[in-house]
Write a protein that holds these residues in place. Sequence first.
Motif, PDB file in Angstrom:
ATOM      1  N   PRO A 213       0.487  -1.534   0.011  1.00 25.45           N
ATOM      2  CA  PRO A 213       0.030   0.006   0.056  1.00 25.45           C
ATOM      3  C   PRO A 213       0.853   1.359   0.576  1.00 25.45           C
ATOM      4  CG  PRO A 213      -0.791  -1.659   1.648  1.00 25.45           C
ATOM      5  CD  PRO A 213       0.842  -2.308   1.009  1.00 25.45           C
ATOM      6  N   ASP A 214       1.820   1.527   0.787  1.00 26.17           N
ATOM      7  CA  ASP A 214       2.890   3.175   0.969  1.00 26.17           C
ATOM      8  C   ASP A 214       4.071   2.286   1.559  1.00 26.17           C
ATOM      9  OD1 ASP A 214       3.167   3.058   4.045  1.00 26.17           O
ATOM     10  OD2 ASP A 214       0.568   2.602   3.412  1.00 26.17           O
ATOM     11  N   SER A 215       5.112   2.479   0.738  1.00 32.25           N
ATOM     12  CA  SER A 215       6.142   2.956   1.636  1.00 32.25           C
ATOM     13  C   SER A 215       6.849   2.234   2.611  1.00 32.25           C
ATOM     14  CB  SER A 215       7.083   3.874   1.033  1.00 32.25           C
ATOM     15  OG  SER A 215       6.790   5.148   1.642  1.00 32.25           O
ATOM     16  N   GLY A 216       5.897   3.224   3.857  1.00 28.15           N
ATOM     17  CA  GLY A 216       5.964   2.608   4.958  1.00 28.15           C
ATOM     18  C   GLY A 216       6.134   0.890   5.276  1.00 28.15           C
ATOM     19  N   SER A 217       4.914   0.774   4.225  1.00 25.26           N
ATOM     20  CA  SER A 217       4.737  -0.800   4.915  1.00 25.26           C
ATOM     21  C   SER A 217       5.439  -2.169   4.215  1.00 25.26           C
ATOM     22  CB  SER A 217       3.418  -0.771   4.956  1.00 25.26           C
ATOM     23  OG  SER A 217       2.685  -1.094   3.267  1.00 25.26           O
ATOM     24  N   THR A 218       5.785  -1.512   3.299  1.00 26.64           N
ATOM     25  CA  THR A 218       7.078  -2.602   2.454  1.00 26.64           C
ATOM     26  C   THR A 218       7.759  -2.954   3.730  1.00 26.64           C
ATOM     27  OG1 THR A 218       6.637  -1.216   0.614  1.00 26.64           O
ATOM     28  CG2 THR A 218       8.330  -2.613   1.081  1.00 26.64           C
ATOM     29  N   PRO A 219       7.721  -4.392   3.107  1.00 26.78           N
ATOM     30  CA  PRO A 219       8.550  -5.064   3.928  1.00 26.78           C
ATOM     31  C   PRO A 219       9.753  -5.481   3.347  1.00 26.78           C
ATOM     32  CG  PRO A 219       6.257  -6.424   3.667  1.00 26.78           C
ATOM     33  CD  PRO A 219       6.114  -5.522   2.394  1.00 26.78           C
ATOM     34  N   ILE A 227      16.580  -2.974   2.306  1.00 29.09           N
ATOM     35  CA  ILE A 227      16.225  -3.115   1.175  1.00 29.09           C
ATOM     36  C   ILE A 227      14.842  -3.429   0.780  1.00 29.09           C
ATOM     37  CG2 ILE A 227      17.226  -4.361  -0.768  1.00 29.09           C
ATOM     38  CD1 ILE A 227      18.543  -2.627  -0.358  1.00 29.09           C
ATOM     39  N   PRO A 228      14.175  -3.157   0.084  1.00 26.96           N
ATOM     40  CA  PRO A 228      12.642  -3.571   0.703  1.00 26.96           C
ATOM     41  C   PRO A 228      12.444  -4.533  -0.560  1.00 26.96           C
ATOM     42  CG  PRO A 228      12.902  -1.685  -0.935  1.00 26.96           C
ATOM     43  CD  PRO A 228      13.807  -1.499  -0.777  1.00 26.96           C
ATOM     44  N   LEU A 229      11.385  -5.312  -0.225  1.00 27.60           N
ATOM     45  CA  LEU A 229      11.141  -6.488  -1.113  1.00 27.60           C
ATOM     46  C   LEU A 229      10.514  -6.028  -2.083  1.00 27.60           C
ATOM     47  CD1 LEU A 229       9.895  -8.959   1.591  1.00 27.60           C
ATOM     48  CD2 LEU A 229      11.155  -8.667  -0.516  1.00 27.60           C
ATOM     49  N   GLY A 230      10.126  -6.552  -3.378  1.00 24.52           N
ATOM     50  CA  GLY A 230      10.339  -5.980  -4.710  1.00 24.52           C
ATOM     51  C   GLY A 230       8.019  -6.044  -4.795  1.00 24.52           C
ATOM     52  N   PRO A 231       7.590  -5.260  -5.396  1.00 30.78           N
ATOM     53  CA  PRO A 231       6.269  -5.333  -5.305  1.00 30.78           C
ATOM     54  C   PRO A 231       5.592  -6.391  -6.845  1.00 30.78           C
ATOM     55  CG  PRO A 231       7.356  -3.855  -7.382  1.00 30.78           C
ATOM     56  CD  PRO A 231       7.902  -4.458  -6.663  1.00 30.78           C
TER      57      PRO A 231
END
Length: 648
Positions: A213-219, A227-231
């Motif tokens: 939903p938004d960058s703050g909730s990206t695992p 490093i965030p997980l991909g969409p």
Amino acid sequence: MEPSSSNTGFFQQQPVIKNQFHDDVSLQRITRLFLPRAVLDQISSEAAQLGDEVLTQQVFDWVTDAERNLPYLRGSGRDAFGKPKAELVVTAGWRKLQDFGFQKGVVALNYDSDYGPYNRLVQFIRCHLWEASCANTLCPAAMQDGAARLLQRHLSKKTGLSPTERRVFQNAFDHLTSRDPARAWTSGQWMTERTGGSDVSQTETVATYDPYPDSGSTPLADVDENIPLGPWSISGFKWFSSATDSQMAILLAKTEPSKGVSAFLAPMRRHNPSLVSANGTVGGSELNGVTIQRLKTKLGTQSLPTAELELHNMRAWLIGAEGEGIHEISTILTITRVHTTVSSVGYLGRGLAIARSFAAVREAGAGRGRRIPLSAHPLHMRTLADLTVDYHALMLLTYYTVHLLGLSEHPPPSSTSSNRISVPVPTPPAPLITPLLRTLSSLHKSHVCQHAIPLVYGCMESLGGVGYLVNEESQHVNVARLFRDACVGAIWEGTTDVLAGDTLRAMKHAQYGKESVRAVEWFVSEGLAVVRDRGRAGKGMKDGGEGVRREWTKLKKRVEEGRQAELLPEARGIVFRLAEVLIAVLYMVDAAVHPGAEIEEMCRRYLVKKGFLGEQEGQGRKDLAMDQVIVYGAGKAPVKEAAAGSKL
């Protein structure tokens, strides 16, 4: 006469394998043919040191550990209470060999060194020395190399990546090109599914765009590096996946049916803040939507963990545009195919080193109570000389392809002028580099990997019964392991038939087929011009050149005039014959620019064997002394006289 026992009587002297950077005559010729003197002087010290290190007892102990203690799934993929837990365990020997490769820069060298168009040649000369001692750790390194090149290509573009994508790609690239074992990554290359090996268009793996939903909730894939997980969410089943212990993978999956197959970068693991470890610690790392279904049991490459993988909501990043997955993965395949071919000649080079060393210490009967070393036995030396002639042929084709790969990654400044490359091999002008590499990238692997297998077997046979044994207690002469592992070269990264068909399609392609044919035409003409201008004016060489030209003219006409559907059943024969034409040109170039009795005789024998030169036209020296020089090099034969040896 005293009877022998388990501890008394005759014991064969152990063969001693010499540093191949100095002892392998073919490798010595390759370095002089493809590298400028200044570059060769720069790299020789480190390459020679590596040649010593790969033959140490420590390395062979790691090989034995990796081969004896094979990868496995802890608890057969379950914990004590039956919950699925796909935890792969690899041996310490495997990890030590992988760390050794990282430290020696078997991948990093191409990205952190400044040899320009010679980077690839320097890298693969080192891989050649390492291959037979690495216990297959160069397999994940090959995919690591391909992934690094693919990401490098995208990172070099000023547009096309969002700031987050650029950060993710750069982070992966930095890990893939690191020499620090604590930081370096390997990469998987997941394409093969049950629907077909090389036919990736039939993939049943599906990717769905499902951003958080938004960058703050990206695992996160990694907390420390943020490093965030991909969409993208990927689910499916991969049937044959090597490098199962890698830290990331490049994989193919379908998005919308109309858009075809796309390429993705996926971290192998992700952070789970609610994970509870055995000691009660909260938060940790788990597989990123991957279940290791089972490990494959293979004829060879047994130390390499190869698995069936079930993917469920594996988070990933799209590489390039949707539907362009086959185009994107081709960057990796070009590199992994070169790695596979270098592995084949690496196994063969070590096999010949073992055969040479064994022949130096083993005696055989020579009639009337006489015994002589195999190195002075006329039949044995003829056999090893024939193997050596064929080995050098495969080396020439392999390293010319490496030469082109280096040029493609470091193109000349002008699109019209020829490269100013200070080596004698035919170096194409800039517009012909890509079409010539396009043709050779499939051709060289199909020919070299297929023909290396019986040659490695010949090395194993040259040791008699002891060659057939899996000599893990004397790992330095374990040629049976090399033969077993070499058999896969003609299968993975495209079978011989698949790649022969690819080569034919490249030469018949409606858009660029004429370019490919023109590039080969340029190579044959330019190579024969080098032979004419720099070679000795011997009739045999002149007749050989005419034979090669005639054969290429026939092949060219056949390819240009035949319909692809009609030529396809003959693709293997056509491609193998084309490979022999290219090798013949390179052989003559080698003999012309660095002349000597042994290389001229090797060239003559190859031309006669392949029908470019008649036996009467190409009369040469077929005696023990010449065979010894071909096998051991000038002045290096352990025993020169056939009469040497002791009487019983």
